[in-house]
Design an enzyme around this catalytic site. Structure first.
Site, PDB file in Angstrom:
ATOM      1  N   TRP A  12      37.337  34.571  45.925  1.00 49.39           N
ATOM      2  CA  TRP A  12      38.246  34.185  44.829  1.00 49.39           C
ATOM      3  C   TRP A  12      37.529  33.456  43.699  1.00 49.39           C
ATOM      4  O   TRP A  12      38.114  33.208  42.652  1.00 49.39           O
ATOM      5  CB  TRP A  12      39.368  33.286  45.364  1.00 49.39           C
ATOM      6  CG  TRP A  12      40.301  33.952  46.323  1.00 49.39           C
ATOM      7  CD1 TRP A  12      40.176  35.184  46.911  1.00 49.39           C
ATOM      8  CD2 TRP A  12      41.528  33.401  46.830  1.00 49.39           C
ATOM      9  NE1 TRP A  12      41.229  35.428  47.743  1.00 49.39           N
ATOM     10  CE2 TRP A  12      42.074  34.349  47.715  1.00 49.39           C
ATOM     11  CE3 TRP A  12      42.207  32.194  46.626  1.00 49.39           C
ATOM     12  CZ2 TRP A  12      43.281  34.125  48.391  1.00 49.39           C
ATOM     13  CZ3 TRP A  12      43.402  31.967  47.302  1.00 49.39           C
ATOM     14  CH2 TRP A  12      43.932  32.942  48.171  1.00 49.39           C
ATOM     15  N   LYS A  13      36.277  33.054  43.953  1.00 46.91           N
ATOM     16  CA  LYS A  13      35.502  32.285  42.961  1.00 46.91           C
ATOM     17  C   LYS A  13      36.314  31.059  42.528  1.00 46.91           C
ATOM     18  O   LYS A  13      37.056  30.514  43.335  1.00 46.91           O
ATOM     19  CB  LYS A  13      35.086  33.189  41.793  1.00 46.91           C
ATOM     20  CG  LYS A  13      34.375  34.446  42.301  1.00 46.91           C
ATOM     21  CD  LYS A  13      33.654  35.243  41.240  1.00 46.91           C
ATOM     22  CE  LYS A  13      32.975  36.437  41.895  1.00 46.91           C
ATOM     23  NZ  LYS A  13      32.199  37.250  40.940  1.00 46.91           N
ATOM     24  N   GLU A 169      24.900  42.647  46.191  1.00 44.01           N
ATOM     25  CA  GLU A 169      25.684  42.578  44.957  1.00 44.01           C
ATOM     26  C   GLU A 169      24.748  42.710  43.756  1.00 44.01           C
ATOM     27  O   GLU A 169      24.132  41.715  43.342  1.00 44.01           O
ATOM     28  CB  GLU A 169      26.427  41.242  44.884  1.00 44.01           C
ATOM     29  CG  GLU A 169      27.442  41.057  45.988  1.00 44.01           C
ATOM     30  CD  GLU A 169      28.553  40.103  45.569  1.00 44.01           C
ATOM     31  OE1 GLU A 169      29.719  40.474  45.745  1.00 44.01           O
ATOM     32  OE2 GLU A 169      28.257  39.012  45.052  1.00 44.01           O
ATOM     33  N   GLY A 236      35.468  40.542  44.271  1.00 45.04           N
ATOM     34  CA  GLY A 236      35.775  39.420  43.389  1.00 45.04           C
ATOM     35  C   GLY A 236      37.134  39.610  42.742  1.00 45.04           C
ATOM     36  O   GLY A 236      38.177  39.391  43.351  1.00 45.04           O
ATOM     37  N   GLY A 237      37.130  40.062  41.496  1.00 45.31           N
ATOM     38  CA  GLY A 237      38.349  40.193  40.697  1.00 45.31           C
ATOM     39  C   GLY A 237      39.533  40.827  41.421  1.00 45.31           C
ATOM     40  O   GLY A 237      40.653  40.290  41.381  1.00 45.31           O
TER      41      GLY A 237
END
Ligand code: 13P
Length: 253
Positions: A12-13, A169, A236-237
């Site tokens: 989720w950063k 990544e 991520g996003g």
């Protein structure tokens, strides 16, 4: 079915407050229907870890942190230990993410200390490696990736290394909408598995899961995950959207 159990993790950063995290997890638990063949890990910010762990406690979904410090405790202002993460029911921890390397000066040696401390506390490290665009275009990026992996996992026993997860990544694919093609990703995953084979032997290397991360979306997940050495995704996003994340999990199952 894949030889290695797929593992999909949501990074989720620095997103979501406590109440937003609660809403996201509730939405996700409605969407995630079949988890029998896939490991799913949610990695919210530290402030939401305990809450998220509580919300998923009766499900197969696991919780991970996005970083940690290697010391057990002490005068290390701002840091969080592996013991503290275990205390809030974390099972995984992302280490050496390219954003930590890029913005916070993390090196392979530092990632290695963290990985050892995580394993000693029975936390599974998700050890990230990846090349920048400049490295891919102008340098021996394969050598750089091999070194990142070797140095990040150096001195870890064969038994412990099986608990670790590797995440490839490519930095140029993170948050850019530009993912590596399945063939580009597979090429690097095979290289990383060959490096793991050199380090640990073929039997152990065949058990270690290697995730791909960088603009993974429902539209490209199935094709990436179909590659023989891609054993999951670090998202991520798209992990901030319950439907999108669940669709990626489904693509792995
Ligand atoms: P995006 O999926 O937003 O590209 O992020 C990838 C990532 O850095 C996951 O750790």
């Amino acid at each position: 079915m894949k030889i290695r159990r797929p593992i999909i993790a949501g990074n989720w950063k620095m997103h979501r407050t406590l109440s937003e995290a609660e809403n996201l997890v509730k939405g996700l638990l409605i969407e995630l229907t079949d988890l029998s063949d896939t490991d799913v890990v949610l990695c919210p910010p530290f402030t939401s870890l305990a809450k998220v762990a509580d919300l998923v406690a009766k499900t197969p979904v696991r919780v991970g942190a996005q970083d940690m410090y290697w010391e057990k405790e002490g005068a290390f202002t701002g840091e969080i230990s592996a013991t503290m993460l275990r205390d809030v029911f974390c099972r995984y921890v992302i280490l050496g993410h390219s954003e930590r390397r890029q913005y916070f000066g993390e090196t392979n040696a530092l990632v290695n200390r963290k990985a050892k401390a995580a394993l000693a506390a029975s936390l599974r490290p998700i050890v990230c490696v990846g090349e920048t665009l400049d490295q891919r275009e102008k340098q021996d990026f394969k050598g750089i990736l091999r070194t990142q992996l070797r140095e990040s996992l150096e001195g870890i026993s064969v038994e412990e290394i099986e608990e670790a997860i590797v995440a490839y990544e490519p930095v140029w694919a993170i948050g850019t909408g530009r993912n590596a093609t399945p063939a580009q990703a597979q090429e690097v995953h095979a290289l990383l598995r060959a490096t793991l084979t050199d380090m640990t032997g073929a039997k152990t290397a065949a058990k270690i899961r290697i995730q791909y991360g960088g603009s993974v979306k429902p539209a490209n997940a199935a094709e990436l995950l179909a590659q023989p050495d891609i054993d999951g995704a670090l998202v991520g996003g798209a992990s901030l959207d319950a439907r999108a994340f669940a669709a990626i999990v489904k693509a792995a199952t």
